[in-house]
Motif scaffolding. Structure first.
Motif, mmCIF file in Angstrom:
data_model
loop_
_atom_site.group_PDB
_atom_site.id
_atom_site.type_symbol
_atom_site.label_atom_id
_atom_site.label_comp_id
_atom_site.label_asym_id
_atom_site.label_seq_id
_atom_site.Cartn_x
_atom_site.Cartn_y
_atom_site.Cartn_z
ATOM 1 N N THR A 246 0.800 -1.235 0.000
ATOM 2 C CA THR A 246 0.000 0.000 0.000
ATOM 3 C C THR A 246 0.828 1.279 0.000
ATOM 4 N N ASP A 247 2.060 1.245 0.472
ATOM 5 C CA ASP A 247 2.840 2.480 0.616
ATOM 6 C C ASP A 247 3.995 2.555 -0.381
ATOM 7 N N LEU A 248 3.751 2.128 -1.621
ATOM 8 C CA LEU A 248 4.809 2.152 -2.633
ATOM 9 C C LEU A 248 5.214 3.573 -3.020
ATOM 10 N N GLU A 249 4.275 4.522 -2.913
ATOM 11 C CA GLU A 249 4.572 5.889 -3.353
ATOM 12 C C GLU A 249 5.605 6.581 -2.477
ATOM 13 N N ILE A 250 5.793 6.102 -1.242
ATOM 14 C CA ILE A 250 6.778 6.702 -0.342
ATOM 15 C C ILE A 250 7.985 5.786 -0.121
ATOM 16 N N SER A 251 8.085 4.755 -0.944
ATOM 17 C CA SER A 251 9.164 3.778 -0.795
ATOM 18 C C SER A 251 10.091 3.835 -2.002
ATOM 19 N N ALA A 252 11.163 3.095 -1.917
ATOM 20 C CA ALA A 252 12.100 2.990 -3.034
ATOM 21 C C ALA A 252 11.416 2.335 -4.230
ATOM 22 N N PRO A 253 11.817 2.659 -5.460
ATOM 23 C CA PRO A 253 11.230 2.010 -6.644
ATOM 24 C C PRO A 253 11.388 0.488 -6.572
ATOM 25 N N GLN A 254 10.392 -0.231 -7.056
ATOM 26 C CA GLN A 254 10.405 -1.689 -6.978
ATOM 27 C C GLN A 254 10.806 -2.366 -8.297
ATOM 28 N N TRP A 255 10.915 -1.604 -9.396
ATOM 29 C CA TRP A 255 11.251 -2.211 -10.684
ATOM 30 C C TRP A 255 12.579 -2.961 -10.691
ATOM 31 N N PRO A 256 13.579 -2.587 -9.846
ATOM 32 C CA PRO A 256 14.824 -3.376 -9.870
ATOM 33 C C PRO A 256 14.624 -4.845 -9.482
ATOM 34 N N ILE A 257 13.468 -5.183 -8.906
ATOM 35 C CA ILE A 257 13.185 -6.583 -8.571
ATOM 36 C C ILE A 257 13.282 -7.459 -9.822
ATOM 37 N N ILE A 258 12.789 -6.943 -10.950
ATOM 38 C CA ILE A 258 12.822 -7.715 -12.195
ATOM 39 C C ILE A 258 14.260 -7.939 -12.650
ATOM 40 N N VAL A 259 15.069 -6.881 -12.581
ATOM 41 C CA VAL A 259 16.491 -6.983 -12.965
ATOM 42 C C VAL A 259 17.212 -7.954 -12.024
ATOM 43 N N PHE A 260 16.891 -7.847 -10.733
ATOM 44 C CA PHE A 260 17.516 -8.725 -9.742
ATOM 45 C C PHE A 260 17.168 -10.186 -10.024
ATOM 46 N N GLY A 261 15.894 -10.451 -10.346
ATOM 47 C CA GLY A 261 15.485 -11.820 -10.653
ATOM 48 C C GLY A 261 16.218 -12.377 -11.859
ATOM 49 N N ALA A 262 16.347 -11.552 -12.904
ATOM 50 C CA ALA A 262 17.059 -11.991 -14.106
ATOM 51 C C ALA A 262 18.527 -12.284 -13.804
ATOM 52 N N ALA A 263 19.158 -11.405 -13.016
ATOM 53 C CA ALA A 263 20.568 -11.609 -12.648
ATOM 54 C C ALA A 263 20.737 -12.874 -11.812
ATOM 55 N N ALA A 264 19.809 -13.114 -10.889
ATOM 56 C CA ALA A 264 19.885 -14.308 -10.047
ATOM 57 C C ALA A 264 19.715 -15.577 -10.876
ATOM 58 N N GLY A 265 18.817 -15.527 -11.862
ATOM 59 C CA GLY A 265 18.634 -16.690 -12.725
ATOM 60 C C GLY A 265 19.870 -17.005 -13.536
ATOM 61 N N LEU A 266 20.473 -15.977 -14.136
ATOM 62 C CA LEU A 266 21.670 -16.176 -14.964
ATOM 63 C C LEU A 266 22.867 -16.605 -14.130
ATOM 64 N N LEU A 267 23.153 -15.858 -13.056
ATOM 65 C CA LEU A 267 24.314 -16.177 -12.218
ATOM 66 C C LEU A 267 24.133 -17.505 -11.492
ATOM 67 N N GLY A 268 22.893 -17.787 -11.089
ATOM 68 C CA GLY A 268 22.622 -19.069 -10.434
ATOM 69 C C GLY A 268 22.896 -20.236 -11.361
#
Length: 336
Positions: A246-268
């Motif tokens: 509910t409080d995404l507007e006052i939090s850090a951007p969440q889009w890096p989650i997608i980049v993080f997932g891709a990096a984890a898949g490749l490096l893993g």
């Protein structure tokens, strides 16, 4: 005792085991709920498990595990293990659940995809996959432990990943996501790369061309598939964040989650390949014309030592990614 009576007794025993395990799961889930309510009342800071979350966390994993068992994606022990993993991840955070769900569904579908071709190159191929409790534990054990620690730290519920406000909980979320993305990336690489690559795989340690199915062998198609597999898990996590936090507007951007997932898949997948090439035996059996994971009288050694099997390689890979990548992400993650 006749064969018919033996079969009937085995089926009856399985049914009784199912009933006992389901009752235990319901009792454990009720204990989770009671402890959550008590801790919330006593400390006044942790969120309690709502009755609807508790009900969803029991019924949905039960339906998924039942379907997985019927479609032979899980064997009997794997379905029971999946119930436990599914319940804990779902009750902790819906983003954990959707990430696990995407990993399980895509991996099961890809295992069955082009199964006739895979039977020709995989000496241990099972119809539908039929993952057992050990495989469920090696892929889901790390996320399950992290989900429990997350609930102890933060209580059940969804939070934005924001290191500046909730460092420990954010680290655990990314660690869990990394472990699932790592498992997804490795599975996608194995299931797609083995049948879609036009070029012969190369051993990651020596870069020599090796037969298809060799542990530690990689292809460009496999590497790209691992990146997409991790990205799929990351997208599932990201979309769930958009829906439930509910409080995404006052939090850090969440889009890096997608980049993080891709990096984890490749490096893993790369870590898994390196461990497979060095610590897992691969040999070519002249008798059956396939790569085998254990030494036989007709097998010629290709790579690796018989130290680990495929399950433990998967477990160690997810542990390494879960420990390393969140610390790296902390340096690059946007601050809210």
């Amino acid at each position: 005792m006749s064969c018919y009576q033996e079969d009937f007794f085995k089926e009856y025993l399985k049914m009784m085991v199912n009933i006992v395990v389901l009752n235990l799961l319901i009792c454990i889930s009720l204990v989770f709920w009671i402890v959550s309510m008590t801790a919330s009342t006593y400390y006044g800071t942790l969120r309690p498990i709502s009755p609807w979350r508790w009900l969803f966390s029991v019924l949905v994993p039960l339906m998924i595990a039942t379907q997985g068992f019927k479609k032979k994606s899980l064997d009997h022990s794997g379905a029971l293990g999946g119930l436990v993993v599914g319940f804990i991840l779902t009750v902790a955070n819906y983003s954990f659940f959707t990430s696990l769900f995407v990993f399980f569904v895509t991996s099961s579908k890809l295992t069955k995809w082009k199964k006739d071709a895979k039977k020709q190159i995989d000496s241990e191929y099972k119809e539908g996959g039929q993952r057992n409790w050990m495989q469920v534990f090696c892929n889901g054990g790390v996320p399950t432990e992290l989900a429990v620690l997350y609930m102890i730290e933060n209580g059940p519920g969804e939070i934005p990943i924001d290191f500046s406000k909730q460092y420990t909980a954010s680290w655990m979320c990314l660690s869990l996501l990394g472990a699932l993305a790592c498992s997804a990336g490795d599975t996608w690489a194995s299931e797609i790369g083995s049948v879609m690559s036009k070029s012969k795989p190369r051993l990651i340690t020596t870069w020599e061309k090796v037969p298809v199915g060799t542990n530690g062998a990689i292809t460009l198609v496999g590497l790209l598939s691992s990146l997409l597999g991790g990205m799929a898990v990351g997208i599932a996590y990201f979309i769930t964040q958009l829906i439930f936090v509910t409080d995404l507007e006052i939090s850090a951007p969440q889009w890096p989650i997608i980049v993080f997932g891709a990096a984890a898949g490749l490096l893993g997948s790369i870590v898994d390949s390196y461990l497979g090439a060095t610590m897992q035996y691969s040999g070519f059996d002249q008798n059956i014309g396939m790569v085998v994971n254990h030494q036989t009288k007709d097998s010629k050694h290709i790579s690796g030592k018989p130290i680990l099997d495929n399950n433990t390689v998967n477990l160690f890979s997810s542990v390494i990614i879960a420990l390393v990548l969140p610390s790296v992400a902390w340096f690059f993650w946007p601050r809210g």
